[in-house]
Scaffold this motif. Structure first.
Motif, PDB file in Angstrom:
ATOM      1  N   THR A 220       0.902  -1.038   0.119  1.00 45.23           N
ATOM      2  CA  THR A 220       0.062  -0.060   0.092  1.00 45.23           C
ATOM      3  C   THR A 220       0.994   1.213   0.011  1.00 45.23           C
ATOM      4  N   THR A 221       0.247   2.497  -0.509  1.00 48.27           N
ATOM      5  CA  THR A 221       1.146   3.656  -0.545  1.00 48.27           C
ATOM      6  C   THR A 221       0.659   4.445   0.978  1.00 48.27           C
ATOM      7  N   ASP A 222      -0.390   4.072   1.331  1.00 45.34           N
ATOM      8  CA  ASP A 222      -0.734   4.695   2.754  1.00 45.34           C
ATOM      9  C   ASP A 222      -1.551   3.740   3.635  1.00 45.34           C
ATOM     10  N   PRO A 223      -1.238   3.027   4.750  1.00 50.39           N
ATOM     11  CA  PRO A 223      -1.941   2.328   5.472  1.00 50.39           C
ATOM     12  C   PRO A 223      -3.190   2.988   6.201  1.00 50.39           C
ATOM     13  N   GLY A 224      -3.290   4.356   6.074  1.00 49.50           N
ATOM     14  CA  GLY A 224      -4.428   4.905   6.591  1.00 49.50           C
ATOM     15  C   GLY A 224      -4.650   4.589   7.958  1.00 49.50           C
ATOM     16  N   ARG A 225      -5.980   4.175   8.094  1.00 51.28           N
ATOM     17  CA  ARG A 225      -6.505   3.980   9.775  1.00 51.28           C
ATOM     18  C   ARG A 225      -5.664   2.910  10.601  1.00 51.28           C
TER      19      ARG A 225
END
Ligand code: HEC
Length: 375
Positions: A304-309
Motif C-alpha cells: 500500500t502507498t498509505d496504511p491509513g486508519r
C-alpha cells in the motif's frame, strides 16, 4: 504554494523539512534543491505526515520503497512518510471524525475535543510552536465551527449561473446534524429511516431546461439525481463489506450516498473508514512510497502507498481505510482524495466508474460532474 515558493525562493515558513518536504533529510541548501525537496507540496498540495506503526499492530513493515530515501524497514520503529491533503477547515459542524484517519478523534472523545486536540497538534508539530492553552484551543475551535463554505455560482467562458438559496453557505449553516443522522445501515440491517436523497439542493430545477434555453441548471439537477439514486455494486471495500454494521455483505447494491450520507453535506454521518482502493499498489504513482506490510497472525503480505486508519488502530483490516469526506465546496480544492491522486472532478468520476462500474453514459457522466462542481 507555487506563488509563495517563487516569491520567497522557497524560504517561506510553509517550506520546512518537518512536514513540507518529501523527506525530513532533503537537501534544501539552494533554490533548485528546494524545488525538488518540496515537490509533493508544489505538485499536489501534499503535506508529509510521519507516523510509526503502533506497538500493538497486527502487522510489521517488511519492505519500504521510498523514492525520497527516508523510510527504511531496517530502522527500529520506522516512521512512515504519508503524503496527505490538508482537509478543509470549514463546514466542521458536520464532522464525524477528525483527520483522514480519524487519529485526533478517538470514540471516547467528542468531536469538539477531537478538534481541540487537532488544533494543539497542528500548532506544536506543523507550526513548530508551543502548546496552546485551553482558552486558545477553544477560541480556534469556536472560530472553525462558525465557518461555512459552498459554491454559490458556476461559470464557464460564456455564462455564470447562480446556484440559489438552497445551495448557499447560509442555508448550509442552518442544516441540522448529529452523529449518525442518516446511516443506511444499523446493526447489520438496512435502516428503514435512511433517506437516500442525501442532496436536496437542486430539486426545484428537476430536469427542466432554463429560461435562457441553456440546459445547465437541469444538468446539475439530473447529476444530483444520479448521486442520490444510481445504484451499483460494492465489493471488496474494507470497512463496508467486512463491517458488522452493514451485515458483512460480500457485495452490496449501493449509491454514492451509502457512504456519503450526511444530508446536503456528503461525509459519512458515522465515523466510518473505508478502503476504496485509492492507496492500492496498482494505483501507485512513482512519486509515492510503497510499503509492504505483513500480518503477524497469517504471514500474508499486502502493499500500500498509505496504511491509513491501520496506523491508528493497528488492525490488519483497517489497512488503506480513510474517512468518507464532506463534499461541499469541492470545485475550489482540487486535487482530490487523501493523496491528491485525482487532478479534477472528471478524474474522480472516472475513478468511481473504473472502481465500481457505475455504467454512466456520456451525458450522465457530464451531469454528475456538473452536480459535483455545484456543491
Ligand atoms: C464505499 C464507500 C463510497 C462510495 C460508494 C462512494 N465514495 Fe466517495 N469517497 C469514499 C472515501 C472513503 C473517500 C476518501 C478516499 C481516499 O481519499 O482515500 C471518498 C472520496 C470522495 C471524493 C473526494 C473528496 C475530497 O475532498 O478529496 C469525492 C468527490 C467523492 N468521494 C465522490 C463520490 C461519488 C460521486 C460517488 C458515487 C459515484 C462516491 N463518492 C461513492 C467512499 C465512498
Amino acid at each position: 504554494m507555487r506563488k509563495r515558493f517563487d516569491r520567497t525562493d522557497g524560504t517561506d515558513s510553509t517550506f520546512r523539512t518537518n512536514d513540507g518536504s518529501n523527506s525530513p533529510h532533503a537537501d534544501v541548501s539552494n533554490v533548485d534543491a528546494r524545488r525538488l525537496a518540496y515537490g509533493m507540496l508544489l505538485n499536489k498540495g501534499l503535506i508529509r505526515i510521519g507516523l510509526p506503526i503502533p506497538a500493538m499492530a497486527e502487522f510489521t513493515l517488511t519492505e519500504a520503497d521510498d523514492p525520497y530515501g527516508f523510510v527504511s524497514k531496517d530502522t527500529a520503529n520506522p516512521e512512515l512518510s504519508l503524503f496527505r491533503r490538508p482537509l478543509p477547515t470549514v463546514n466542521l459542524k458536520f464532522t464525524s471524525s477528525v483527520m483522514w484517519d480519524g487519529r485526533e478523534s478517538p470514540v471516547t472523545l467528542s468531536i469538539r475535543e477531537g478538534l481541540s486536540n487537532q488544533t494543539n497538534s497542528a500548532n506544536t508539530q506543523h507550526a513548530q510552536g508551543a502548546e496552546l492553552t485551553a482558552a486558545q484551543r477553544q477560541g480556534i475551535v469556536d472560530f472553525e465551527l462558525s465557518l461555512f463554505a459552498s459554491q454559490i455560482n458556476v461559470r464557464d467562458s460564456v455564462t455564470s449561473i447562480s446556484l440559489g438559496k438552497a445551495a448557499s453557505p447560509k442555508t448550509l449553516a442552518e442544516q441540522r446534524f448529529s452523529l449518525g443522522i442518516n446511516p443506511p445501515y444499523l446493526a447489520g440491517r438496512s435502516n428503514p429511516a435512511f433517506d437516500n436523497h442525501v442532496f436536496k439542493l437542486f430539486d426545484r430545477w428537476g430536469g427542466r431546461p432554463d429560461r435562457s434555453g441553456s440546459d445547465r441548471r437541469a444538468a446539475i439537477s439530473r447529476g444530483q439525481q444520479i448521486f442520490n439514486t444510481r445504484t451499483f455494486v460494492i465489493k471488496g471495500v474494507a470497512g463496508l463489506n467486512d463491517s458488522a454494521l452493514f451485515g458483512k455483505p460480500e457485495q452490496l447494491t449501493a449509491t454514492c450516498g451509502t457512504c456519503h450520507n450526511t444530508p446536503n453535506v456528503g461525509n459519512s454521518s458515522l465515523p466510518l473508514f473505508m478502503n476504496t482502493g485509492v492507496s492500492d499498489v496498482d494505483r501507485r504513482t512513482g512519486d509515492l512510497p510503497l510499503y509492504t506490510l505483513t500480518s503477524k497472525a497469517t504471514g500474508e503480505s499486502v502493499q500500500t502507498t498509505d496504511p491509513g486508519r491501520a496506523l491508528v488502530t493497528g488492525r490488519w483490516e483497517d489497512i488503506g481505510c480513510f474517512k468518507v469526506p464532506a463534499l461541499r465546496g469541492l470545485a475550489a480544492r482540487p486535487p482530490y482524495f487523501h493523496n491528491g491522486s485525482r487532478s479534477d472532478i472528471p478524474d474522480v468520476v472516472d475513478f468511481y466508474e473504473s472502481r465500481f462500474g457505475l455504467g454512466l453514459n456520456n451525458r450522465e457522466r457530464l451531469d454528475l460532474i456538473s452536480f459535483l462542481r455545484a456543491l
